[in-house]
Design an enzyme around this catalytic site. Structure first.
Site, short mmCIF file in Angstrom:
data_model
loop_
_atom_site.label_atom_id
_atom_site.label_comp_id
_atom_site.label_asym_id
_atom_site.label_seq_id
_atom_site.Cartn_x
_atom_site.Cartn_y
_atom_site.Cartn_z
N ASP A 149 -146.29 -0.90 10.50
CA ASP A 149 -147.10 -2.01 9.51
C ASP A 149 -148.52 -1.79 10.05
O ASP A 149 -149.03 -1.24 11.23
CB ASP A 149 -146.98 -3.38 10.30
CG ASP A 149 -145.15 -3.54 9.19
OD1 ASP A 149 -144.21 -2.40 9.16
OD2 ASP A 149 -145.32 -4.67 9.36
N HIS B 175 -146.37 -0.79 14.96
CA HIS B 175 -147.13 -0.65 13.88
C HIS B 175 -148.25 0.84 14.16
O HIS B 175 -148.22 0.76 15.71
CB HIS B 175 -148.40 -1.97 14.65
CG HIS B 175 -147.70 -3.38 14.25
ND1 HIS B 175 -146.17 -3.51 15.14
CD2 HIS B 175 -147.85 -4.17 13.49
CE1 HIS B 175 -146.02 -4.15 15.17
NE2 HIS B 175 -146.36 -4.84 13.64
ZN ZN Z 1 -148.27 -6.84 9.84
#
Ligand code: ZN
Length: 491
Positions: free
Chosen positions: A301, A443
């Protein structure tokens, strides 16, 4: 632009900074610096219309008047030049792009408490402009970001081509038709194979992927009176030391593909289709899955990130692994080459909203805007529209369920990589829990996450795990995703 002209650009920019600093010192009452406390949309930058005599840093400016945004603090030097055409819609599109580049630069600076003592950074934006016939104008921006912690400046280009009559932003498919991607790809490949010093580097995988006949490889182009020029980002087809390279294709080599008449006045380009990106919606490339071995979906992400994302893509490639990248819309233009690589290498791209807000705090229009703008940016750069959305913070409410026309993807393993930013902690989070059908949350904006992947992916591979995209995982588990529903898998 090759390395040589980039170097020339840098030298000129350096001289320009000194001169600019002197002139700005004289104009200090006019100049206001911005502060970190201002939000990105409220920043008002002092604009100096350039009737001042600077050494002209740009080789080619056929249209418009140059305006500039400057900050002469050597610790945060900013020099941005962009054209103003006097056409409202076009000027607004250009200014928005410039503001995006500037906000992105500001937002990625370390904040005061994390800034090394001698930290300095700079942002340069310069442009060339071209006019084709009396109806089409092209602008090519060179963006260069640098800071004292980076080994090399981050350099990229972005181009815009406008129909001056409708003021629409044009894509290549507005200008060419038929099998034009094949024609351009063939021309470019042939050109580099016959041109030194590039020829010896045309048998690489990098070259063959980066010059393949897909829309995503030819997003940066300009038109002038004689030729279509296509530009390749640093690292797109050649090693980084070649910098940005371009090839001009004379119009006579594009006969049969041109929608516009280049002999006389350029014909009207249909404006209705001009703003709509081509919607090919190619399915994510299928990976053969062995039904007897477990599968997991790695998800990343908040990217793309200019350094971490390419690192993770390298690791995925080395391990023949596919993953899903839930990207943030306001980052994709700045890191277009990372996004395009994700797509070109067969990973799935998902929507993670435009500016990463808490969607549950927004009204229906804003929720839709967050989803749609992100889809649009991604489609502009890849011709692919995401099928899945991951809500920031995993928060979902009824407004979202009723209005977002996509399934929501959550996760079954949270690596907490953003919190620990520690390779071993991330690896441990996964290895202790992982099972068939897991969706793993990470991430691609932390170097520690890339380091963890380098260890984690081979380790899971050794246990028989196969790495698939979220859509592939759902298909494998015979789940047909439904818009407005949330999926987290495993258990
Ligand atoms: Zn996020």
């Amino acid at each position: 632009m090759n390395e040589k002209s980039t170097g020339a650009f840098l030298r000129k920019s350096g001289a320009f900074l000194v001169l600019g600093a002197i002139i700005l010192f004289l104009l200090i009452p006019l100049w206001c610096s911005f502060t970190a406390s201002e939000t990105q949309h409220e920043q008002e930058f002092q604009t100096l219309t350039q009737n001042i005599q600077f050494p002209n840093p740009s080789p080619n400016q056929e249209i418009g008047v140059t305006e500039s945004i400057m900050n002469n603090d050597p610790k945060n030097a900013i020099s941005i030049h962009y054209p103003v055409l006097g056409l409202d819609q076009i000027d607004r599109i250009i200014k928005e792009k410039i503001n995006d580049i500037l906000s992105d630069y500001q937002n990625n600076l370390p904040d005061d408490t994390h800034r090394p003592a001698e930290f300095s950074s700079s942002l340069w934006v310069d442009y060339s402009s071209y006019i084709a016939g009396d109806q089409i104008a092209s602008i090519v921006f060179t963006v260069e970001k640098n800071d004292s912690t980076m080994a090399h400046p981050d350099v990229y280009i972005l181009t815009m081509t406008f129909d001056l009559e409708s003021q629409a932003l044009l894509s290549l498919s507005d200008i060419l038709e038929g099998e034009y991607l094949l024609a351009i790809s063939d021309y470019v490949r042939e050109y580099f194979m016959q041109t030194e010093p590039y020829a010896p580097l045309t048998d690489t995988e990098l070259f063959s992927i980066g010059s393949a006949p897909v829309q995503g490889n030819f997003l940066n182009f300009t038109l002038n009176d004689t030729a279509l020029t296509v530009y390749f980002q640093k690292y797109q087809i050649f090693p980084g030391y070649f910098g940005i390279v371009s090839v001009s294709i004379p119009y006579e080599n594009l006969k049969g593909y041109l929608k516009i008449d280049t002999d006389a006045t350029l014909l009207h380009v249909a404006s209705a289709s001009a703003m709509v990106p081509p919607q090919q919606n190619q399915p994510v490339q299928g990976t053969p899955i062995d039904p007897n071995r477990p599968v997991v979906a790695l998800t990343f992400d908040d990217g793309p990130h200019p350094k971490v994302t390419p690192k993770i893509l390298d690791i995925l490639k080395q391990n023949k692994a596919k993953a899903t990248f839930f990207v943030v819309g306001n980052r994709v233009d700045s890191y277009a080459s990372a996004l395009q690589r994700e797509y070109a290498e067969g990973h799935e791209i998902g929507n993670h909203t435009y500016s990463h807000p808490r969607l549950i705090k927004l009204n229906t229009n804003d929720v839709l805007d967050q989803a749609n703008r992100t889809d649009q940016r991604i489609a502009n750069l890849t011709s692919y529209t995401p099928k899945l959305l991951r809500p920031p913070y995993g928060e979902i409410n009824d407004v979202m369920r009723e209005n977002i026309q996509k399934p929501f993807v959550l996760w079954s393993i949270d690596t907490q990589d953003w919190q620990t930013q520690n390779k071993n902690a991330i690896v441990k989070q996964v290895m202790g829990k992982v099972k068939d059908g897991d969706i793993i949350l990470m991430h691609d904006i932390y170097p520690s996450t890339a380091e963890a992947c380098a260890q984690l992916i081979p380790a899971l591979s050794a246990q028989g795990y196969q790495f698939v995209t979220v859509s592939e995982l759902l298909a494998q588990k015979q789940i047909t995703p439904v818009a407005g529903r949330a999926y987290r898998l495993a258990k």
